[in-house]
Write a protein that holds these residues in place. Structure first.
Motif, PDB file in Angstrom:
ATOM      1  N   LEU A 105      51.851  38.638  66.642  1.00  0.00           N
ATOM      2  CA  LEU A 105      50.861  38.914  65.588  1.00  0.00           C
ATOM      3  C   LEU A 105      50.978  37.924  64.440  1.00  0.00           C
ATOM      4  O   LEU A 105      50.086  37.840  63.591  1.00  0.00           O
ATOM      5  N   TRP A 130      48.625  37.078  61.066  1.00  0.00           N
ATOM      6  CA  TRP A 130      48.936  37.852  59.854  1.00  0.00           C
ATOM      7  C   TRP A 130      48.468  37.088  58.620  1.00  0.00           C
ATOM      8  O   TRP A 130      48.279  35.874  58.656  1.00  0.00           O
ATOM      9  N   HIS A 131      48.262  37.816  57.527  1.00  0.00           N
ATOM     10  CA  HIS A 131      47.741  37.187  56.307  1.00  0.00           C
ATOM     11  C   HIS A 131      48.847  36.585  55.453  1.00  0.00           C
ATOM     12  O   HIS A 131      48.563  35.900  54.485  1.00  0.00           O
ATOM     13  N   VAL A 163      51.050  38.061  53.486  1.00  0.00           N
ATOM     14  CA  VAL A 163      51.337  38.679  52.180  1.00  0.00           C
ATOM     15  C   VAL A 163      52.821  39.060  52.091  1.00  0.00           C
ATOM     16  O   VAL A 163      53.357  39.726  52.979  1.00  0.00           O
ATOM     17  N   HIS A 212      54.365  45.623  52.255  1.00  0.00           N
ATOM     18  CA  HIS A 212      54.214  44.842  53.488  1.00  0.00           C
ATOM     19  C   HIS A 212      55.630  44.440  53.928  1.00  0.00           C
ATOM     20  O   HIS A 212      56.385  43.854  53.148  1.00  0.00           O
ATOM     21  N   SER A 270      56.805  42.529  56.714  1.00  0.00           N
ATOM     22  CA  SER A 270      57.123  41.524  57.745  1.00  0.00           C
ATOM     23  C   SER A 270      58.068  40.429  57.252  1.00  0.00           C
ATOM     24  O   SER A 270      58.947  39.989  58.001  1.00  0.00           O
ATOM     25  N   ILE A 279      48.630  48.004  60.618  1.00  0.00           N
ATOM     26  CA  ILE A 279      49.213  46.988  61.535  1.00  0.00           C
ATOM     27  C   ILE A 279      50.637  46.648  61.087  1.00  0.00           C
ATOM     28  O   ILE A 279      51.079  45.506  61.150  1.00  0.00           O
ATOM     29  N   ALA A 332      60.562  38.092  79.249  1.00  0.00           N
ATOM     30  CA  ALA A 332      61.781  38.649  79.843  1.00  0.00           C
ATOM     31  C   ALA A 332      61.392  39.891  80.629  1.00  0.00           C
ATOM     32  O   ALA A 332      60.582  40.699  80.165  1.00  0.00           O
ATOM     33  N   LEU A 351      57.439  36.814  64.125  1.00  0.00           N
ATOM     34  CA  LEU A 351      58.158  36.622  62.860  1.00  0.00           C
ATOM     35  C   LEU A 351      59.620  37.072  62.949  1.00  0.00           C
ATOM     36  O   LEU A 351      60.505  36.425  62.382  1.00  0.00           O
ATOM     37  N   ALA A 352      59.879  38.177  63.669  1.00  0.00           N
ATOM     38  CA  ALA A 352      61.275  38.636  63.800  1.00  0.00           C
ATOM     39  C   ALA A 352      62.086  37.606  64.580  1.00  0.00           C
ATOM     40  O   ALA A 352      63.225  37.287  64.212  1.00  0.00           O
ATOM     41  N   HIS A 379      50.850  39.965  72.933  1.00  0.00           N
ATOM     42  CA  HIS A 379      51.889  39.597  73.892  1.00  0.00           C
ATOM     43  C   HIS A 379      51.663  38.133  74.255  1.00  0.00           C
ATOM     44  O   HIS A 379      50.858  37.818  75.122  1.00  0.00           O
ATOM     45  N   GLY A 380      52.332  37.248  73.566  1.00  0.00           N
ATOM     46  CA  GLY A 380      52.158  35.815  73.791  1.00  0.00           C
ATOM     47  C   GLY A 380      52.839  35.046  72.670  1.00  0.00           C
ATOM     48  O   GLY A 380      53.355  35.643  71.710  1.00  0.00           O
ATOM     49  N   CYS A 416      59.482  33.146  74.832  1.00  0.00           N
ATOM     50  CA  CYS A 416      58.373  33.356  73.884  1.00  0.00           C
ATOM     51  C   CYS A 416      57.401  34.448  74.306  1.00  0.00           C
ATOM     52  O   CYS A 416      56.562  34.877  73.511  1.00  0.00           O
ATOM     53  N   ALA A 464      60.843  41.688  70.476  1.00  0.00           N
ATOM     54  CA  ALA A 464      59.596  41.756  71.251  1.00  0.00           C
ATOM     55  C   ALA A 464      58.520  42.553  70.531  1.00  0.00           C
ATOM     56  O   ALA A 464      57.436  42.764  71.068  1.00  0.00           O
ATOM     57  N   GLY A 467      61.140  37.003  72.397  1.00  0.00           N
ATOM     58  CA  GLY A 467      59.998  37.114  71.490  1.00  0.00           C
ATOM     59  C   GLY A 467      59.840  35.830  70.699  1.00  0.00           C
ATOM     60  O   GLY A 467      60.781  35.025  70.597  1.00  0.00           O
ATOM     61  N   SER A 468      58.645  35.637  70.141  1.00  0.00           N
ATOM     62  CA  SER A 468      58.385  34.414  69.368  1.00  0.00           C
ATOM     63  C   SER A 468      57.527  34.709  68.141  1.00  0.00           C
ATOM     64  O   SER A 468      56.792  33.867  67.669  1.00  0.00           O
TER      65      SER A 468
END
Ligand SMILES: Cc1cc2nc3c(=O)[nH]c(=O)nc-3n(C[C@H](O)[C@H](O)[C@H](O)COP(=O)(O)OP(=O)(O)OC[C@H]3O[C@@H](n4cnc5c(N)ncnc54)[C@H](O)[C@@H]3O)c2cc1C
Length: 411
Positions: A57, A61-62, A64, A379, A381, A341, A134, A12-13, A52-53, A31, A162, A9-10
């Motif tokens: 997201l 994302w804003h 916040v 929020h 994230s 979201i 993957a 925020l996590a 997915h890319g 990624c 992911a 994954g690429s």
């Protein structure tokens, strides 16, 4: 061994995990596909629920970041939170705000795609980014193995990031069925009505963003905000549908609505984005509410989720029941909500534990919101990024000093 750590994954996590793996000698990030695609909550393709890319997201994302600290699933101390925040916003003091409800809205949100590319330039051969998804993974006593359509990579550890929608499928494809929960939780955002009995919100500006006031209610699962109601928005329930799509990545339905942007929505958007025009005779009141099991999976593979309208109604009704605002003229359309979201809790934690995942020292660690059971009303994230960072950092440090205990995966 090809790598010490592989991050899947690429978003925020994943960025959090990569930051925590600063001292890992060799890190690979898969990624996702080079050509990205959105999944949506609804058939009209209005509100996205996954990307997915590269960047996930996090491209949209804003940014916040709440300071209230409810549901500290990152298991971070205030100092750790403030240090991570300062990495991105060094000129905005945050430590003294932690613990009281407010929202930091940055001028420039953290963008994981750009951050990861910058880290790759800084770390050179120690960090490799690959634009590939993957296909699956496995592990034995000695190493973990991740396959893509064309290659197989070995590493000591795999960090699965992911996203809440893609992680369950990847786990099931790789390990066994039963790891995906039948339901997924989320926030819902709802309009409660308006009030004429509010002093103008005090907004603190810094060089990197603004801090808006927010409030928790007596119901612990809601976060309330008030925004100046101008033009048509002074009328009860005006423009609810327009609010629902404002600030989202483009889609056809969104573009049509955006073209019909009213002065009231424009004024609210300016307030949200720049903190201007805060003094008004009337304020719209909103609540962000946790909705456990808000969605079930859709049978149609092109659509991800099916809203569980009753569960959403129960949660939003509770937030409407006792809002911390006087003189509220209540919305007559309580059935309307905006998807938060903030999808989470899509993986069965008991099944995950039985599979040996996320245990301290395990080769496979899931660090995205799929394993968060209750994110609270805030929020989530940035806290998710922080949690991933701390767990990855602890794992590398535990390698180097076998005496230091690792941070357990929070739920
Ligand atoms: C318009 C908008 C505004 C938002 N504003 C806020 C906000 O202000 N504050 C807040 O806290 N949250 C906000 N969010 C939510 C936030 O964007 C998400 O919670 C966050 O981005 C999720 O990050 P993630 O890394 O867990 O997952 P994702 O962003 O979904 O990333 C998943 C990553 O995994 C990759 N992937 C998937 N499958 C595979 C595979 N098989 N192999 C390799 N890679 C794979 C994808 O390519 C992607 O890179 C907002 C979201 C949107 C859309």
């Amino acid at each position: 061994m090809d790598f010490d750590d592989i991050v899947i994954g690429s978003g925020l996590a994943a960025l959090g995990a990569v930051l925590g793996l600063e001292h890992s000698p060799r890190v690979l990030v898969l990624c996702g596909p080079a050509q990205g695609s959105f999944s949506y909550y609804d058939e009209r393709g209005t509100v996205p629920c996954a990307y997915h890319g590269e960047g996930g997201l996090g491209n949209d994302w804003h940014g916040v970041i709440p300071t209230g600290g409810r549901n500290n699933f990152a298991q971070a101390s205030d100092d750790e939170f403030a240090a991570a925040f300062a990495r991105f916003y060094p000129r905005t003091p945050i430590l003294q705000r932690l613990g009281s409800a407010s929202l930091f809205v940055p001028w420039r949100p953290i963008r994981p795609r750009e951050q990861l590319r910058q880290l790759a330039r800084q770390r050179g051969a120690r960090l490799t980014l690959l634009q590939q998804p993957a296909a699956g993974f496995s592990w034995n006593d000695r190493f973990a193995e991740v396959t893509t359509a064309t290659q197989t990579f070995r590493a000591r550890r795999v960090w699965l990031a992911a996203g809440a929608l893609h992680t369950p499928g990847l786990l099931e494809r790789s390990l066994r069925r039963g790891l995906r929960r039948p339901m997924v939780s989320d926030h819902a955002f709802c309009y409660l009505g308006h009030t004429d009995e509010l002093a103008p919100p005090r907004i603190v500006h810094s060089r990197e963003g603004m801090v808006f006031p927010a409030m928790y209610g007596s119901s612990p699962a809601a976060l309330y905000t008030a925004r100046p109601a101008r033009f048509g928005f002074r009328e009860l329930d005006f423009g609810i549908e327009q609010r629902a799509v404002f600030g989202l990545p483009t889609g056809n339905a969104v573009m049509k609505l955006a073209r019909r942007m009213s002065p009231g929505l424009l004024a609210e958007a300016f307030y949200n984005r720049f903190g201007v025009f805060s003094a008004a005779p009337r304020y719209s009141v909103y609540a962000q509410v946790v909705v456990p099991d808000a969605y079930s999976w859709h049978d149609d593979p092109d659509l991800s989720l099916r809203a569980r309208v009753q569960a959403i109604g129960v949660a939003t009704d509770e937030a409407r029941g006792n809002p911390p605002f006087r003189g509220l003229c209540r919305s007559r359309r309580p059935e309307v909500y905006i998807p938060g979201i903030h999808l989470h809790h899509s993986v069965d934690l008991a099944a995950l534990k039985a599979a040996g995942v996320n245990e301290p020292g395990a080769a496979l660690q899931v660090v995205d919101a799929s394993v968060l059971t209750d994110i609270g009303p805030d929020h989530h994230s940035f806290k998710m990024l922080l949690g991933a960072m701390l767990r990855a950092r602890d794992a590398v440090e535990a390698d180097q000093s076998s005496h230091r205990p690792e941070r357990a995966a929070a739920s």
